[in-house]
Design a protein around this motif. Structure first.
Motif, short mmCIF file in Angstrom:
data_model
loop_
_atom_site.label_atom_id
_atom_site.label_comp_id
_atom_site.label_asym_id
_atom_site.label_seq_id
_atom_site.Cartn_x
_atom_site.Cartn_y
_atom_site.Cartn_z
N UNK A 72 -33.96 44.85 -87.25
CA UNK A 72 -33.91 45.92 -87.72
C UNK A 72 -32.21 46.35 -87.57
N UNK A 73 -31.90 47.46 -88.21
CA UNK A 73 -30.49 47.86 -88.23
C UNK A 73 -30.76 49.19 -87.38
N UNK A 74 -29.74 49.65 -86.23
CA UNK A 74 -29.78 51.01 -85.97
C UNK A 74 -28.13 51.42 -86.24
N UNK A 75 -28.22 52.87 -86.52
CA UNK A 75 -27.16 53.21 -86.74
C UNK A 75 -26.31 53.70 -85.49
N UNK A 76 -25.09 53.50 -85.26
CA UNK A 76 -24.30 53.65 -83.96
C UNK A 76 -23.47 54.78 -84.56
N UNK A 77 -23.19 55.94 -83.68
CA UNK A 77 -22.21 56.93 -84.12
C UNK A 77 -20.90 56.45 -85.02
N UNK A 78 -20.00 55.80 -83.91
CA UNK A 78 -18.86 55.35 -84.71
C UNK A 78 -18.47 54.07 -84.83
N UNK A 79 -19.81 53.13 -84.72
CA UNK A 79 -19.49 51.77 -84.70
C UNK A 79 -20.17 51.22 -85.86
N UNK A 80 -20.67 51.81 -86.69
CA UNK A 80 -21.43 51.21 -87.63
C UNK A 80 -22.98 50.96 -87.67
#
Ligand SMILES: [Zn+2]
Length: 115
Positions: A13-21
């Motif tokens: 799964x992909x999780x969105x990180x605030x500033x690191x994509x």
């Protein structure tokens, strides 16, 4: 029809990180509380449910964890919609895939990420 083949699901799964994509996380793990199983050999998908309507497709994979001997469900929700633009003559269908973990009683354990 190959029943086993039909129980395949994405490994990540992909999780969105605030500033690191985006960050990749493994779905080969038990999402139940107090279980740290990350061994795919101890995870046995045994049932799949698919519910479709015009807006979304929901696939639920029921998985037995052989470490804690409990069952959890990975829910893959694909939301389809058409982005309408007045500038482009083409309408591009877009879809977003959301993954949730549920316990055996379909109680939501939380949003895991995107696929
Ligand atoms: Zn477990």
């Amino acid at each position: 029809m190959d029943e086993k083949e039909d129980l395949n699901y994405p490994s990540y799964a992909f999780i969105a990180l605030a500033r690191r994509g985006m960050e990749k996380i493994s779905l080969d793990q038990c999402f139940l509380k107090n279980c740290d199983n990350e061994d795919p050999k101890l995870l046995e998908p045994f049932k799949k449910e698919v519910v479709k309507d015009e807006k979304k497709t929901v696939e639920k994979i029921h998985i037995k964890c052989k470490k804690c001997n409990r069952i959890f469900i990975l829910k893959f929700e694909t939301i389809n919609y058409v982005a309408k633009s007045t500038k482009d003559k083409e309408e591009k269908p877009l879809s977003i895939g959301l993954i949730y973990a549920l316990d055996e009683n379909e109680k939501n354990l939380g949003h895991i990420g995107y696929f």
